[in-house]
Design a protein around this motif. Structure first.
Motif, PDB file in Angstrom:
ATOM      1  N   TYR A  70      14.907   0.527  12.386  1.00  0.00           N
ATOM      2  CA  TYR A  70      13.488   0.717  12.072  1.00  0.00           C
ATOM      3  C   TYR A  70      12.933  -0.366  11.156  1.00  0.00           C
ATOM      4  CZ  TYR A  70      13.676   5.347  14.135  1.00  0.00           C
ATOM      5  OH  TYR A  70      13.806   6.391  15.015  1.00  0.00           O
ATOM      6  N   ASN A  71      11.730  -0.833  11.508  1.00  0.00           N
ATOM      7  CA  ASN A  71      10.970  -1.663  10.587  1.00  0.00           C
ATOM      8  C   ASN A  71      10.437  -0.763   9.481  1.00  0.00           C
ATOM      9  OD1 ASN A  71      11.399  -3.729  12.417  1.00  0.00           O
ATOM     10  ND2 ASN A  71       9.421  -3.461  13.415  1.00  0.00           N
ATOM     11  N   MET A  72      10.292  -1.321   8.289  1.00  0.00           N
ATOM     12  CA  MET A  72       9.907  -0.525   7.129  1.00  0.00           C
ATOM     13  C   MET A  72       8.777  -1.187   6.361  1.00  0.00           C
ATOM     14  SD  MET A  72      12.021   2.085   7.168  1.00  0.00           S
ATOM     15  CE  MET A  72      11.791   2.757   5.517  1.00  0.00           C
ATOM     16  N   THR A  73       8.106  -0.393   5.532  1.00  0.00           N
ATOM     17  CA  THR A  73       6.982  -0.927   4.787  1.00  0.00           C
ATOM     18  C   THR A  73       6.847  -0.279   3.414  1.00  0.00           C
ATOM     19  OG1 THR A  73       4.642  -1.525   5.015  1.00  0.00           O
ATOM     20  CG2 THR A  73       5.233   0.716   5.560  1.00  0.00           C
ATOM     21  N   TRP A  74       6.139  -0.947   2.528  1.00  0.00           N
ATOM     22  CA  TRP A  74       5.741  -0.391   1.239  1.00  0.00           C
ATOM     23  C   TRP A  74       4.227  -0.269   1.237  1.00  0.00           C
ATOM     24  CZ3 TRP A  74       8.874   1.709  -2.314  1.00  0.00           C
ATOM     25  CH2 TRP A  74      10.231   1.342  -2.312  1.00  0.00           C
ATOM     26  N   ILE A  75       3.751   0.853   0.765  1.00  0.00           N
ATOM     27  CA  ILE A  75       2.334   1.161   0.668  1.00  0.00           C
ATOM     28  C   ILE A  75       2.110   1.773  -0.711  1.00  0.00           C
ATOM     29  CG2 ILE A  75       0.525   2.715   1.556  1.00  0.00           C
ATOM     30  CD1 ILE A  75       2.190   2.504   4.304  1.00  0.00           C
ATOM     31  N   ARG A  76       0.988   1.463  -1.322  1.00  0.00           N
ATOM     32  CA  ARG A  76       0.738   2.047  -2.635  1.00  0.00           C
ATOM     33  C   ARG A  76      -0.615   2.731  -2.682  1.00  0.00           C
ATOM     34  NH1 ARG A  76      -0.107  -3.349  -6.477  1.00  0.00           N
ATOM     35  NH2 ARG A  76      -2.123  -4.018  -5.584  1.00  0.00           N
ATOM     36  N   GLN A  77      -0.776   3.551  -3.713  1.00  0.00           N
ATOM     37  CA  GLN A  77      -2.030   4.275  -3.907  1.00  0.00           C
ATOM     38  C   GLN A  77      -2.313   4.371  -5.400  1.00  0.00           C
ATOM     39  OE1 GLN A  77      -2.086   8.364  -2.407  1.00  0.00           O
ATOM     40  NE2 GLN A  77      -4.230   8.066  -1.822  1.00  0.00           N
ATOM     41  N   ALA A  78      -3.307   3.637  -5.853  1.00  0.00           N
ATOM     42  CA  ALA A  78      -3.715   3.700  -7.250  1.00  0.00           C
ATOM     43  C   ALA A  78      -4.299   5.081  -7.542  1.00  0.00           C
ATOM     44  CB  ALA A  78      -4.738   2.609  -7.545  1.00  0.00           C
ATOM     45  N   PRO A  79      -4.248   5.518  -8.782  1.00  0.00           N
ATOM     46  CA  PRO A  79      -4.752   6.860  -9.121  1.00  0.00           C
ATOM     47  C   PRO A  79      -6.178   7.082  -8.648  1.00  0.00           C
ATOM     48  CG  PRO A  79      -3.561   5.916 -10.962  1.00  0.00           C
ATOM     49  CD  PRO A  79      -3.667   4.829  -9.936  1.00  0.00           C
ATOM     50  N   GLY A  80      -6.365   8.111  -7.853  1.00  0.00           N
ATOM     51  CA  GLY A  80      -7.691   8.455  -7.356  1.00  0.00           C
ATOM     52  C   GLY A  80      -8.251   7.516  -6.311  1.00  0.00           C
ATOM     53  N   LYS A  81      -7.423   6.602  -5.819  1.00  0.00           N
ATOM     54  CA  LYS A  81      -7.892   5.604  -4.853  1.00  0.00           C
ATOM     55  C   LYS A  81      -7.230   5.790  -3.495  1.00  0.00           C
ATOM     56  CE  LYS A  81     -10.364   3.542  -7.998  1.00  0.00           C
ATOM     57  NZ  LYS A  81     -11.851   3.636  -7.965  1.00  0.00           N
ATOM     58  N   GLY A  82      -7.561   4.895  -2.570  1.00  0.00           N
ATOM     59  CA  GLY A  82      -7.034   4.978  -1.224  1.00  0.00           C
ATOM     60  C   GLY A  82      -5.694   4.275  -1.056  1.00  0.00           C
ATOM     61  N   LEU A  83      -5.227   4.265   0.171  1.00  0.00           N
ATOM     62  CA  LEU A  83      -3.958   3.642   0.502  1.00  0.00           C
ATOM     63  C   LEU A  83      -4.107   2.125   0.621  1.00  0.00           C
ATOM     64  CD1 LEU A  83      -2.840   6.108   3.322  1.00  0.00           C
ATOM     65  CD2 LEU A  83      -2.184   6.159   0.901  1.00  0.00           C
ATOM     66  N   GLU A  84      -3.110   1.421   0.143  1.00  0.00           N
ATOM     67  CA  GLU A  84      -3.090  -0.028   0.262  1.00  0.00           C
ATOM     68  C   GLU A  84      -1.752  -0.468   0.847  1.00  0.00           C
ATOM     69  OE1 GLU A  84      -3.381  -2.272  -3.370  1.00  0.00           O
ATOM     70  OE2 GLU A  84      -3.681  -4.180  -2.322  1.00  0.00           O
ATOM     71  N   TRP A  85      -1.791  -1.062   2.005  1.00  0.00           N
ATOM     72  CA  TRP A  85      -0.595  -1.618   2.664  1.00  0.00           C
ATOM     73  C   TRP A  85      -0.151  -2.831   1.871  1.00  0.00           C
ATOM     74  CZ3 TRP A  85       0.884  -6.205   4.726  1.00  0.00           C
ATOM     75  CH2 TRP A  85       1.833  -6.228   5.749  1.00  0.00           C
ATOM     76  N   LEU A  86       1.148  -2.949   1.589  1.00  0.00           N
ATOM     77  CA  LEU A  86       1.628  -4.034   0.745  1.00  0.00           C
ATOM     78  C   LEU A  86       2.523  -5.031   1.457  1.00  0.00           C
ATOM     79  CD1 LEU A  86       2.648  -2.200  -2.554  1.00  0.00           C
ATOM     80  CD2 LEU A  86       0.538  -3.473  -2.079  1.00  0.00           C
TER      81      LEU A  86
END
Lengths: 110, 121
Positions: free
Chosen positions: B32-48
């Protein structure tokens, strides 16, 4: 920062329908498949829809989606209190060579 | 069952470094290919950042290029994110996620529970 635009919020009464739009550009939505995610409060996102309109395993048919040009839409019928969540669209952007998500939409059941 | 468990988050000073780990189980990680995604407090998703099965191809968001490095160890069923030169705006919950293989969609069918990173002096 998001390249995909969604309305901040939508709401409807239980049993009713809501639709969530996701607006992008040729390099992302038009040229790539769109997926949709549900994020219940305090939890990780969950995949709902992939390939523009296919429901992920276990997702009820109350959830549907479509794509036209550089825009996509998620629909939820027979709204339930358990559907209260944030919803995100996502896709690949061929120009950025990166994944992108929408700004997110909060669904409220009145 | 499929499990992704992130670790390594915490409080770090601006300019500092942190290494996140994601332990995978319940599936053949090397497929499987893998990814990191983050979410700042109270904010939306951000693909990293995204890495293919072999680790030979990597894509990064502009916001983290030159600062964050994704890697994987298939023998250890683990995904990593080395984060350097951290800034206050990197404060977020960091998720690892598995790219679905049944589709050409760039989408993620399993997510970890996330690990919180706070950058503050």
């Amino acid at each position: 920062q998001s390249v995909l635009t969604q309305p901040p919020s939508v709401s409807a009464a239980p049993g009713q329908k809501v639709t969530i739009s996701c607006s992008g550009s040729n390099s992302n939505i038009r040229d790539n498949y769109v997926s949709w995610y549900q994020q219940l409060p305090g939890t990780a996102p969950k995949l709902l829809i992939y390939e523009n309109k296919k429901r992920h395993s276990g997702i009820p048919d109350r959830f549907s989606a479509s794509k036209s040009g550089a825009s996509a839409t998620l629909g939820i019928t027979g709204l339930q209190t358990g559907d209260e969540a944030d919803y995100y669209c996502g896709t690949w952007d061929s120009s950025l060579t990166a994944g992108v998500f929408g700004t997110g939409t909060r669904v409220t059941v009145l | 069952q499929v499990q992704l468990v992130e670790s390594g988050g915490g409080l770090v000073k601006p300019g500092g470094s942190l290494r996140l780990s994601c332990a995978a189980s319940g599936f053949t990680f090397s497929d499987y290919n893998m990814t990191w995604i983050r979410q700042a407090p109270g904010k939306g998703l951000e693909w990293l950042s995204y890495i293919v099965t072999s680790g030979t191809t990597i894509y990064n968001a502009n916001s983290v290029k030159g600062r964050f490095t994704i890697s994987r160890d298939n023998a250890k069923n683990s995904l990593y994110l080395q984060m350097n030169s951290l800034r206050a705006e990197d404060t977020a919950v960091y998720y690892c996620a598995r790219r679905a293989t049944v589709t050409m969609s760039h989408c993620f069918d399993f997510w970890g529970q996330g690990t919180m990173v706070t950058v503050s002096s």
